[in-house]
Enzyme design. Sequence first.
Site, short mmCIF file in Angstrom:
data_model
loop_
_atom_site.label_atom_id
_atom_site.label_comp_id
_atom_site.label_asym_id
_atom_site.label_seq_id
_atom_site.Cartn_x
_atom_site.Cartn_y
_atom_site.Cartn_z
CG ASP A 43 -1.76 1.25 1.09
OD1 ASP A 43 -3.03 1.15 0.60
OD2 ASP A 43 -1.51 2.17 1.63
CE1 TYR A 48 1.11 7.83 2.93
CE2 TYR A 48 1.28 5.26 1.84
CZ TYR A 48 0.48 6.38 2.76
OH TYR A 48 -0.67 6.08 2.89
CE LYS A 77 -3.47 4.94 0.35
NZ LYS A 77 -2.00 4.60 0.74
CG HIS A 110 -4.10 10.02 -0.11
ND1 HIS A 110 -2.77 10.00 -0.17
CD2 HIS A 110 -4.32 9.37 1.21
CE1 HIS A 110 -2.11 9.19 1.07
NE2 HIS A 110 -3.19 9.12 1.63
P1 NAD Z 1 -0.19 0.57 11.88
O1 NAD Z 1 -1.32 0.62 12.87
O2 NAD Z 1 0.25 -0.25 10.86
O3 NAD Z 1 1.02 0.89 12.88
C1 NAD Z 1 2.29 1.20 12.54
C2 NAD Z 1 3.12 1.30 13.87
O4 NAD Z 1 3.01 0.21 14.66
C3 NAD Z 1 4.73 1.58 13.68
O5 NAD Z 1 4.96 2.21 14.40
C4 NAD Z 1 5.27 -0.12 13.81
O6 NAD Z 1 6.58 -0.03 14.38
C5 NAD Z 1 4.32 -0.33 14.97
N1 NAD Z 1 4.05 -1.93 14.82
C6 NAD Z 1 3.99 -2.67 13.51
N2 NAD Z 1 3.76 -4.03 13.88
C7 NAD Z 1 3.91 -4.14 15.15
C8 NAD Z 1 3.51 -5.28 16.07
N3 NAD Z 1 3.26 -6.49 15.49
N4 NAD Z 1 3.58 -5.29 17.32
C9 NAD Z 1 3.77 -3.92 17.92
N5 NAD Z 1 3.97 -2.68 17.18
C10 NAD Z 1 3.95 -2.82 15.84
O7 NAD Z 1 -0.26 2.19 11.28
P2 NAD Z 1 -0.16 2.90 9.87
O8 NAD Z 1 1.35 2.99 9.29
O9 NAD Z 1 -0.74 4.46 9.94
O10 NAD Z 1 -1.00 2.27 8.86
C11 NAD Z 1 -0.68 1.22 8.03
C12 NAD Z 1 -0.79 1.71 6.55
O11 NAD Z 1 -2.08 2.27 6.29
C13 NAD Z 1 0.20 2.65 6.19
O12 NAD Z 1 1.48 2.26 6.20
C14 NAD Z 1 -0.45 3.27 4.99
O13 NAD Z 1 -0.07 2.50 3.89
C15 NAD Z 1 -1.76 3.12 4.91
N6 NAD Z 1 -2.40 4.63 5.65
C16 NAD Z 1 -3.14 5.07 4.74
C17 NAD Z 1 -3.80 6.43 5.06
C18 NAD Z 1 -4.63 7.11 4.33
O14 NAD Z 1 -5.01 8.14 4.56
N7 NAD Z 1 -5.34 6.28 3.38
C19 NAD Z 1 -3.36 7.09 6.43
C20 NAD Z 1 -2.50 6.42 7.51
C21 NAD Z 1 -1.83 5.17 6.82
#
Ligand code: NAD
Length: 324
Positions: A43, A48, A77, A110
């Site tokens: 994704d 990014y 996006k 987005h």
């Molecule tokens: P996420 O919920 O995936 O959390 C990521 C965080 O959690 C990082 O700090 C990581 O180190 C930690 N983490 C990962 N796996 C873990 C585990 N098993 N145990 C403990 N900690 C852990 O949050 P995110 O990155 O905000 O969301 C995921 C993806 O969604 C993004 O990378 C992006 O691709 C997408 N996203 C999209 C939008 C949008 O506006 N469409 C906004 C935010 C994110």
Amino acid sequence: MATIKLASGHNMPIVGFGLWKVDQNTTAETVYEAIKVGYRLFDGAYDYQNEKEAGLGIKKAIQEGIVKRDDVFVTTKLWNNYHSKEKAKKMAYAQRESWGLEYIDLYLIHFPIALKYIEPEKLRYPGWWMDEAHQVVETDRVPVSETWQALEELVDEGVVRSIGVSNFSTQLLYDMLTYNRHPISSLQIEHHPYLVQDTLIKMAQENGIVITGYSTFGPQSFIELPPAFRKRAEVVPTLFENPVIQKLAKKYGRPAGQILLRWATQRGIAVIPKSNNVARLKQNLEVNDFSMTDDELAETAALDAGLRFNDPGFYLERPLRIFD
Ligand code: NAD
């Protein structure tokens, strides 16, 4: 890898890897390692700033015969400054070029807000919402219908295979359903037990729109951001330590992260967790081989606090109140 069928007819893996905040310098290697671990969905976003590097990681895996192009699903996006038909199409072509993978599997708008055009090279992180001097957030008069038509033409031209939206509300979706020519295949939204969004999810699912949930771990992703962006996240307890999540983790012998991811996939929602750590990468992928009871899903959903972390109506100095 379990998949879910999109309205376009294409299959999307139900667990993927999120590329937000993956450092440009390590993206190619991280993506390549993720493919070796078993990830097939990536994704990305123009926002990014690591699309080219992610593409390199995928191409390396293809060259080594680990996967074929069609085994991998690439989501990316369109950023807010490029909503006009002409700019949206130009941007999508450029993004496809960056990935270097012939086509994009799923292309999303987005955010449901058009901002004034800024030349791509003048956008500087973290000023994405603002002008070059980070002073002005200026909206543009481009209706969503125009942007959607651009995405539909991109499908016709083979640049992207499926199209969808992110951070949209039910009202906008109902409106789009009055004129869309190609299906809205997916809606990507913030989704975790602090922000359950039952109505939006039901409405999307009733209309054949597959939900992809982001920030499944709730505040976790936001506490590492600059102050304005982490204000809401740093004052709430983490979901990993929440007693309900902890209880389920103990019962199923699973890390709390897997409980949160499985809670989403059991609601029919695809997930795209991000991690830079190989052990966690593997852990986040292996979430569909156990199931919680309906009562446990409901108990988790009862943690709902309407708490949204990715909210430009909150973190921007000149707010864009798109969620209100
Ligand atoms: P996420 O919920 O995936 O959390 C990521 C965080 O959690 C990082 O700090 C990581 O180190 C930690 N983490 C990962 N796996 C873990 C585990 N098993 N145990 C403990 N900690 C852990 O949050 P995110 O990155 O905000 O969301 C995921 C993806 O969604 C993004 O990378 C992006 O691709 C997408 N996203 C999209 C939008 C949008 O506006 N469409 C906004 C935010 C994110």
